[in-house]
Design a protein around this motif. Sequence first.
Motif, PDB file in Angstrom:
ATOM      1  N   GLU A 107       0.812  -1.226   0.000  1.00  0.00           N
ATOM      2  CA  GLU A 107       0.000   0.000   0.000  1.00  0.00           C
ATOM      3  C   GLU A 107       0.840   1.268   0.000  1.00  0.00           C
ATOM      4  O   GLU A 107       0.532   2.228  -0.714  1.00  0.00           O
ATOM      5  CB  GLU A 107      -0.944  -0.005   1.214  1.00  0.00           C
ATOM      6  N   LYS A 111       0.757   4.059  -2.881  1.00  0.00           N
ATOM      7  CA  LYS A 111       0.403   5.468  -2.585  1.00  0.00           C
ATOM      8  C   LYS A 111       1.394   6.409  -3.270  1.00  0.00           C
ATOM      9  O   LYS A 111       1.021   7.434  -3.835  1.00  0.00           O
ATOM     10  CB  LYS A 111       0.423   5.712  -1.068  1.00  0.00           C
ATOM     11  N   LYS A 114       0.852   6.253  -7.043  1.00  0.00           N
ATOM     12  CA  LYS A 114      -0.407   6.956  -7.368  1.00  0.00           C
ATOM     13  C   LYS A 114      -0.216   8.474  -7.254  1.00  0.00           C
ATOM     14  O   LYS A 114      -0.714   9.247  -8.083  1.00  0.00           O
ATOM     15  CB  LYS A 114      -1.518   6.479  -6.442  1.00  0.00           C
ATOM     16  N   SER A 141      -2.646  -1.319 -10.269  1.00  0.00           N
ATOM     17  CA  SER A 141      -4.110  -1.370 -10.331  1.00  0.00           C
ATOM     18  C   SER A 141      -4.603  -2.675 -10.950  1.00  0.00           C
ATOM     19  O   SER A 141      -5.616  -3.224 -10.546  1.00  0.00           O
ATOM     20  CB  SER A 141      -4.656  -0.174 -11.121  1.00  0.00           C
ATOM     21  N   ALA A 145      -3.894  -3.713  -6.310  1.00  0.00           N
ATOM     22  CA  ALA A 145      -3.593  -2.639  -5.336  1.00  0.00           C
ATOM     23  C   ALA A 145      -4.866  -1.963  -4.820  1.00  0.00           C
ATOM     24  O   ALA A 145      -4.885  -1.432  -3.717  1.00  0.00           O
ATOM     25  CB  ALA A 145      -2.676  -1.602  -5.968  1.00  0.00           C
ATOM     26  N   LEU A 146      -5.939  -1.994  -5.613  1.00  0.00           N
ATOM     27  CA  LEU A 146      -7.173  -1.307  -5.202  1.00  0.00           C
ATOM     28  C   LEU A 146      -8.139  -2.259  -4.474  1.00  0.00           C
ATOM     29  O   LEU A 146      -9.254  -1.870  -4.137  1.00  0.00           O
ATOM     30  CB  LEU A 146      -7.859  -0.695  -6.431  1.00  0.00           C
ATOM     31  N   SER A 148      -9.635  -4.891  -1.426  1.00  0.00           N
ATOM     32  CA  SER A 148      -9.691  -4.928   0.042  1.00  0.00           C
ATOM     33  C   SER A 148      -8.636  -5.913   0.541  1.00  0.00           C
ATOM     34  O   SER A 148      -8.136  -6.741  -0.234  1.00  0.00           O
ATOM     35  CB  SER A 148     -11.070  -5.404   0.499  1.00  0.00           C
ATOM     36  N   LYS A 152      -7.123  -9.116  -1.413  1.00  0.00           N
ATOM     37  CA  LYS A 152      -5.683  -9.185  -1.707  1.00  0.00           C
ATOM     38  C   LYS A 152      -5.138 -10.558  -1.314  1.00  0.00           C
ATOM     39  O   LYS A 152      -4.301 -11.138  -2.007  1.00  0.00           O
ATOM     40  CB  LYS A 152      -4.924  -8.097  -0.942  1.00  0.00           C
TER      41      LYS A 152
END
Length: 674
Positions: A107, A111, A114, A141, A145-146, A148, A152
């Motif tokens: 994550e 971040k 992104k 993506s 990565a997007l 829950s 995952k």
Amino acid sequence: MKLFLKKFTTKHNTAPFSKINLSEYKEAFIKTIELAHTEIDSIANNTETPTFQNTIEALDYAGEQLDRLSSIFFNLNSAETSDEMQKIAQEVSPLLTAFSNDIALNEDLFKRVKAVHDQKEHLTLTTEQATLLDKKFKGFSRNGALLSEEDKLKLREIDTELAKLKLTYGENVLAETNNYQLHITNEADLKGLPDGTKEIARSLAKSKDLEGWIFTLDFPSYLPFVTYVENRELRKEIAIAAGRKSFQNNEFDNQLNVKNIVALRHKRANLLGYASHSHFVLEERMAQDPEKVKSFLNDLLEKAKPAALKEFSELAAFAKEIDGIEQLQKWDGSFYAEKLKQKLFNLDDELLKPYFKLENVLNGAFIIAEKLFGIKFKEVFDLDKYHQDVTTYEVTDENNNFVAVFYADFFPRKGKRNGAWMTSYKPQYVKEGVNERPHVSIVCNFTPPSETKPSLLTFNEVTTLFHEFGHALHGMLADTIYPSLSGTSVYWDFVELPSQVMENWCYEPEALALFAKHYETHEVIPQHYVEKIKESASFLEGMATLRQLSFGILDLSYHAKVQEITDVKEFEKQAMAFANLYPDVAENCMSTSFSHIFQGGYSSGYYSYKWAEVLDADAFAYFQEKGIFNKDVATKFKENVLSKGGTELPMELYKKFRGQEPKVEALLKRAGLL
């Protein structure tokens, strides 16, 4: 193990094959994964504001030692494997899958990626940098990565299971190939078979302390057998053996593996928000979605099927006329096609083979590359190699600058999988001002030399060599900044353009004169043979096209919609029913050894061979228009296609080379289907 933790001290930083100890691989993987994790963590935990340089670029260069180790290990697992190596592959594959997932599902890292991606419009990026930024963002993506936390975890489980299943699938196919041999002791049974093939079969029998001749499912052994042997029952036996690989309800059976791979791919795609595995894959292809691929394949099918049916009925009538065959079977196809070809064109492989000594053909590919792209190949003997059959070359440009290392590995052996492929032991990229040059290899399974003759290639093997050499040029002439965009790191329906376009030179008198010389008399191939080669190039092209289209449609049938497959054989029969020319063989099933889509990277992408044929026919039409050795056209191809890798969208690169989008008419014209 320490071998893999730093740059090799060898010439050109080549792989030190002879120093690699099998027992050290696993520990080396564990250690290099740890090193890569440390590099990734330092990017993810960087307290500075995310920038293109400290996040996107840093990420692309991370894990260099692990990438190098992986490419060496898995390349050798295909070209020079053993039971021990396959066991290691099963142990390290889950570790590598877990590592990939650790990155894709990190994550903090996402971040930062992104954050850079969100400000893309305000950054001053080159085209290559913008492409890399999009690729890195999609890499996250499109890989969860997007999702829950719960999803995952599901994704990790699916990926680990898929990695194991694909490995097992490939090992089963290799085992079934190696486990079969046809042992013949009566020479009368080999009537029709060329002496050269017979001699190789006798040598193989001798090496196993057996009398007579041995034939295997390796292509250089199998294909001449079904093409020339007059004994129909024996052709039937070996053809059925080839078609039932991993479809025998034994320990190497792949039916359950096929079902599981397909189900898990669908499950993965759905988890990521895609309608099917094909929708997921094709989003990152020139074709874009399954509907466009279906429409492309059906359009070609409409043109090819009438020609295929006409050709098949002519072939069946010919078999009946000369041998009273009432029903043409799969084991008759190559045999009567060869006979009909000889009748129509007075040409067969045995007439041509003396003009295609392997060393001459390879040298011909080198000369053509020099004429077109200004590069030279010099055989060297101070580079380490993994098998005595491998030859090694240094590649340089017009100014004697080092361009690449090139490995060539041409003959079948026990630890080598079937087929032909190009691969890389080290990619090209630029780091800290140094242009790291690539190490590229082509691996084939050609007719080996015998006690009395050198390796003499069939014309099909000649085009295969040029095909793989085209891929190799794509790797060797790479000139990009970032490793993940270099060489053949392009959309899969674009990757076949350089390889397929190179095959065209094999049909040109001007090119053939450079290398097609009789191995004993050194006489250049007679012009009337060249004319026959060109004339016969579209012989039974309708049937060949229908066959290719059927593979592409079978691939899409498995992957373009979610479904329950209860019976693999039945599913395959339904999917390919439109292409059935021969009666079905109950013991055979293609899906259980269709390694391209179940082990390799061609799932939802098998159509790309035909797609690239449109590109290559259109591209070569440009060469023909200006001259097949035209330097301007060659330079445009080198600068806009071969050197650019995946730095821009393929269609944009193609248009820069050609000045227009490709036209399907060029392919139809070449194939005689207009």
